[in-house]
Motif scaffolding. Structure first.
Motif, PDB file in Angstrom:
ATOM      1  N   ILE A 109       1.312  -1.476  -0.201  1.00  0.00           N
ATOM      2  CA  ILE A 109       0.035   0.290   0.327  1.00  0.00           C
ATOM      3  C   ILE A 109       0.976   1.138   0.171  1.00  0.00           C
ATOM      4  CG2 ILE A 109      -1.630   1.419   1.609  1.00  0.00           C
ATOM      5  CD1 ILE A 109      -2.776  -1.583   2.436  1.00  0.00           C
ATOM      6  N   SER A 110       0.799   2.272  -0.639  1.00  0.00           N
ATOM      7  CA  SER A 110       1.390   3.605  -1.109  1.00  0.00           C
ATOM      8  C   SER A 110       0.783   4.343  -0.197  1.00  0.00           C
ATOM      9  CB  SER A 110       1.905   3.737  -2.619  1.00  0.00           C
ATOM     10  OG  SER A 110       1.333   5.388  -2.117  1.00  0.00           O
ATOM     11  N   VAL A 111       1.073   5.605   0.890  1.00  0.00           N
ATOM     12  CA  VAL A 111       0.604   6.356   1.526  1.00  0.00           C
ATOM     13  C   VAL A 111       0.373   7.300   0.681  1.00  0.00           C
ATOM     14  CG1 VAL A 111       0.587   7.142   3.240  1.00  0.00           C
ATOM     15  CG2 VAL A 111       1.554   5.151   3.979  1.00  0.00           C
ATOM     16  N   ARG A 112       0.508   7.938   0.041  1.00  0.00           N
ATOM     17  CA  ARG A 112       0.507   8.679  -1.138  1.00  0.00           C
ATOM     18  C   ARG A 112      -0.934   8.511  -2.065  1.00  0.00           C
ATOM     19  NH1 ARG A 112       3.753  12.361  -4.773  1.00  0.00           N
ATOM     20  NH2 ARG A 112       5.428  11.753  -2.865  1.00  0.00           N
ATOM     21  N   GLU A 113      -1.070   6.946  -2.220  1.00  0.00           N
ATOM     22  CA  GLU A 113      -1.802   6.507  -3.154  1.00  0.00           C
ATOM     23  C   GLU A 113      -3.461   5.677  -2.475  1.00  0.00           C
ATOM     24  OE1 GLU A 113      -0.579   3.470  -5.618  1.00  0.00           O
ATOM     25  OE2 GLU A 113       1.205   4.883  -6.602  1.00  0.00           O
ATOM     26  N   ASN A 114      -2.918   6.269  -1.258  1.00  0.00           N
ATOM     27  CA  ASN A 114      -4.261   5.803   0.441  1.00  0.00           C
ATOM     28  C   ASN A 114      -4.173   6.096   1.592  1.00  0.00           C
ATOM     29  OD1 ASN A 114      -5.095   2.897  -1.706  1.00  0.00           O
ATOM     30  ND2 ASN A 114      -3.466   3.100  -1.670  1.00  0.00           N
ATOM     31  N   PRO A 115      -3.570   7.533   1.309  1.00  0.00           N
ATOM     32  CA  PRO A 115      -4.037   8.691   2.447  1.00  0.00           C
ATOM     33  C   PRO A 115      -4.566   7.553   3.464  1.00  0.00           C
ATOM     34  CG  PRO A 115      -5.152  10.024   0.983  1.00  0.00           C
ATOM     35  CD  PRO A 115      -4.907   8.582   0.393  1.00  0.00           C
ATOM     36  N   GLU A 116      -5.470   7.168   3.041  1.00  0.00           N
ATOM     37  CA  GLU A 116      -7.019   6.453   4.569  1.00  0.00           C
ATOM     38  C   GLU A 116      -5.736   6.025   5.570  1.00  0.00           C
ATOM     39  OE1 GLU A 116      -7.636   4.089   0.818  1.00  0.00           O
ATOM     40  OE2 GLU A 116      -7.124   5.876   1.430  1.00  0.00           O
TER      41      GLU A 116
ATOM     42  N   TRP B 229       5.682   6.534   0.868  1.00  0.00           N
ATOM     43  CA  TRP B 229       6.099   5.073   2.138  1.00  0.00           C
ATOM     44  C   TRP B 229       4.901   4.280   1.525  1.00  0.00           C
ATOM     45  CZ3 TRP B 229       9.480   6.519   5.405  1.00  0.00           C
ATOM     46  CH2 TRP B 229      10.217   7.765   6.121  1.00  0.00           C
ATOM     47  N   TYR B 230       5.210   3.324   1.558  1.00  0.00           N
ATOM     48  CA  TYR B 230       4.541   1.769   2.353  1.00  0.00           C
ATOM     49  C   TYR B 230       4.419   0.596   3.006  1.00  0.00           C
ATOM     50  CZ  TYR B 230       6.813   3.395  -2.693  1.00  0.00           C
ATOM     51  OH  TYR B 230       6.621   4.010  -3.376  1.00  0.00           O
ATOM     52  N   LEU B 231       3.203   0.041   3.007  1.00  0.00           N
ATOM     53  CA  LEU B 231       2.982  -0.771   4.675  1.00  0.00           C
ATOM     54  C   LEU B 231       2.659  -1.618   3.503  1.00  0.00           C
ATOM     55  CD1 LEU B 231       0.197   1.237   6.166  1.00  0.00           C
ATOM     56  CD2 LEU B 231       2.988   0.680   6.898  1.00  0.00           C
ATOM     57  N   LEU B 232       3.888  -3.415   4.303  1.00  0.00           N
ATOM     58  CA  LEU B 232       2.848  -3.851   3.220  1.00  0.00           C
ATOM     59  C   LEU B 232       2.568  -5.121   4.122  1.00  0.00           C
ATOM     60  CD1 LEU B 232       3.498  -6.371   1.204  1.00  0.00           C
ATOM     61  CD2 LEU B 232       5.703  -7.189   2.718  1.00  0.00           C
TER      62      LEU B 232
ATOM     63  N   LYS C  85      -0.616  -8.261   5.159  1.00  0.00           N
ATOM     64  CA  LYS C  85      -1.183  -9.527   5.017  1.00  0.00           C
ATOM     65  C   LYS C  85      -2.990  -9.509   5.386  1.00  0.00           C
ATOM     66  CE  LYS C  85       0.216 -14.130   5.397  1.00  0.00           C
ATOM     67  NZ  LYS C  85       1.334 -15.312   6.306  1.00  0.00           N
ATOM     68  N   GLY C  86      -3.575  -9.872   4.589  1.00  0.00           N
ATOM     69  CA  GLY C  86      -5.057  -9.339   5.639  1.00  0.00           C
ATOM     70  C   GLY C  86      -4.994  -7.971   5.787  1.00  0.00           C
ATOM     71  N   ASP C  87      -5.481  -8.327   7.474  1.00  0.00           N
ATOM     72  CA  ASP C  87      -5.550  -6.724   7.868  1.00  0.00           C
ATOM     73  C   ASP C  87      -3.920  -6.550   9.146  1.00  0.00           C
ATOM     74  OD1 ASP C  87      -7.965  -6.356   6.981  1.00  0.00           O
ATOM     75  OD2 ASP C  87      -9.179  -6.794   8.790  1.00  0.00           O
ATOM     76  N   ARG C  88      -3.339  -7.689   8.885  1.00  0.00           N
ATOM     77  CA  ARG C  88      -2.242  -6.801   9.642  1.00  0.00           C
ATOM     78  C   ARG C  88      -1.217  -6.407   8.889  1.00  0.00           C
ATOM     79  NH1 ARG C  88       2.179 -11.799  11.458  1.00  0.00           N
ATOM     80  NH2 ARG C  88       3.582 -10.132  12.831  1.00  0.00           N
ATOM     81  N   ILE C  89       0.191  -4.852   8.809  1.00  0.00           N
ATOM     82  CA  ILE C  89       0.601  -4.464   8.847  1.00  0.00           C
ATOM     83  C   ILE C  89       2.063  -5.033   9.116  1.00  0.00           C
ATOM     84  CG2 ILE C  89       1.943  -2.771   8.211  1.00  0.00           C
ATOM     85  CD1 ILE C  89      -0.313  -1.090   9.343  1.00  0.00           C
ATOM     86  N   ILE C  90       2.710  -6.015   8.260  1.00  0.00           N
ATOM     87  CA  ILE C  90       3.685  -6.957   8.590  1.00  0.00           C
ATOM     88  C   ILE C  90       4.937  -6.327   8.001  1.00  0.00           C
ATOM     89  CG2 ILE C  90       2.384  -8.959   8.290  1.00  0.00           C
ATOM     90  CD1 ILE C  90       3.708  -9.709   5.476  1.00  0.00           C
ATOM     91  N   GLY C  91       5.712  -5.351   7.428  1.00  0.00           N
ATOM     92  CA  GLY C  91       5.852  -4.404   6.495  1.00  0.00           C
ATOM     93  C   GLY C  91       6.133  -2.956   6.264  1.00  0.00           C
ATOM     94  N   CYS C  92       6.701  -2.475   6.074  1.00  0.00           N
ATOM     95  CA  CYS C  92       6.976  -1.154   5.504  1.00  0.00           C
ATOM     96  C   CYS C  92       8.297  -0.504   5.351  1.00  0.00           C
ATOM     97  CB  CYS C  92       6.796   0.026   6.122  1.00  0.00           C
ATOM     98  SG  CYS C  92       8.605  -0.424   7.838  1.00  0.00           S
ATOM     99  N   ALA C  93       8.876   0.385   4.009  1.00  0.00           N
ATOM    100  CA  ALA C  93       9.766   1.065   3.521  1.00  0.00           C
ATOM    101  C   ALA C  93       9.199   2.351   3.331  1.00  0.00           C
ATOM    102  CB  ALA C  93      10.465   0.376   2.215  1.00  0.00           C
ATOM    103  N   GLY C  94      10.361   3.049   2.823  1.00  0.00           N
ATOM    104  CA  GLY C  94       9.887   4.306   1.937  1.00  0.00           C
ATOM    105  C   GLY C  94      10.943   4.477   1.320  1.00  0.00           C
ATOM    106  N   VAL C  95      10.801   5.896   0.326  1.00  0.00           N
ATOM    107  CA  VAL C  95      11.675   6.245  -0.182  1.00  0.00           C
ATOM    108  C   VAL C  95      11.898   7.607  -0.421  1.00  0.00           C
ATOM    109  CG1 VAL C  95      12.222   6.315  -2.932  1.00  0.00           C
ATOM    110  CG2 VAL C  95      11.383   4.453  -1.908  1.00  0.00           C
ATOM    111  N   ILE C  96      13.004   8.511  -0.231  1.00  0.00           N
ATOM    112  CA  ILE C  96      13.309   9.486   0.187  1.00  0.00           C
ATOM    113  C   ILE C  96      14.814   9.840  -0.543  1.00  0.00           C
ATOM    114  CG2 ILE C  96      12.232   8.843   2.468  1.00  0.00           C
ATOM    115  CD1 ILE C  96      14.853   8.642   3.794  1.00  0.00           C
TER     116      ILE C  96
END
Length: 150
Positions: free
Chosen positions: A4-11, A50-53, A55-66
Motif C-alpha cells: 500500500i502506497s500511503v500517497r495513493e491511499n491516504p486513509e 511511504w509503503y506498508l506491506l 497480509k490481510g488486515d495485519r501490517i507486516i512490513g514497511c519501507a520508504g523512498v526519500i
C-alpha cells in the motif's frame, strides 16, 4: 499480500505513522516520521513515498523512498529507507515486494537508480543492489551505499 502506497491511499497515513514510529523512531524522531508521511500525501514532487506491506488486515512490513538517508552522499538519490519485515514473516522474500514497488515508482518518476544505506551484506544483492561506496552519517558512523539500476 498487498503493498500500500500511503500517497495513493491516504486513509492509511495514521496507521503508517504509528508503524514507522514503532519500528524506526526514537522519542526525538517521532515527529520526523509524522510530518514526512503526512506531507507526502499532497506533495507535488514524486518523493517521499511511504509503503506498508499488509497480509490481510495485519501490517507486516514497511519501507520508504526519500531524497537522502542522513548520509554524506547527497549527490545520490532517491534512497530506499526503513525497510522492515516482522520477524515472524521473514524468510519469505516479502521485503522484495516493497523493494519492487519502490523501484516501480522510481521508474515512473524518471529515476534511473535507487540507492540505500546498509551494513547488511548479502541481503540487498539478491534484489539487484550492488555496493558502490561508503557513506558517512552525522552521528559518526558509516554505512555501505548500494545502488540498483532501474
Amino acid at each position: 499480500m498487498q503493498v500500500i502506497s500511503v500517497r495513493e491511499n491516504p486513509e492509511f497515513a495514521d496507521r503508517a505513522i504509528k508503524y514507522f514510529q514503532k519500528h524506526w523512531a526514537t522519542n526525538e524522531s517521532k515527529p520526523v516520521y509524522e510530518d514526512c508521511i503526512n506531507s507526502c500525501i499532497n506533495a507535488e514532487n514524486p518523493l517521499p513515498q511511504w509503503y506498508l506491506l499488509c497480509k490481510g488486515d495485519r501490517i507486516i512490513g514497511c519501507a520508504g523512498v526519500i531524497t537522502n538517508d542522513f548520509v554524506s552522499r547527497m549527490d545520490l538519490y532517491p534512497y530506499l529507507c526503513a525497510l522492515f519485515i516482522e520477524e515472524d514473516c521473514r524468510g519469505n522474500a516479502y521485503g522484495n515486494l516493497l523493494i519492487k514497488k519502490a523501484k516501480d515508482d522510481c521508474v515512473k518518476a524518471g529515476f534511473r537508480n535507487l540507492y540505500l544505506c546498509s551494513d547488511h551484506v548479502g541481503y540487498y544483492e539478491h534484489y539487484g543492489f550492488d555496493r558502490i561506496a561508503t557513506g558517512y552519517h552525522p552521528w559518526g558512523e558509516t554505512s555501505g551505499i548500494f545502488c540498483a539500476k532501474l
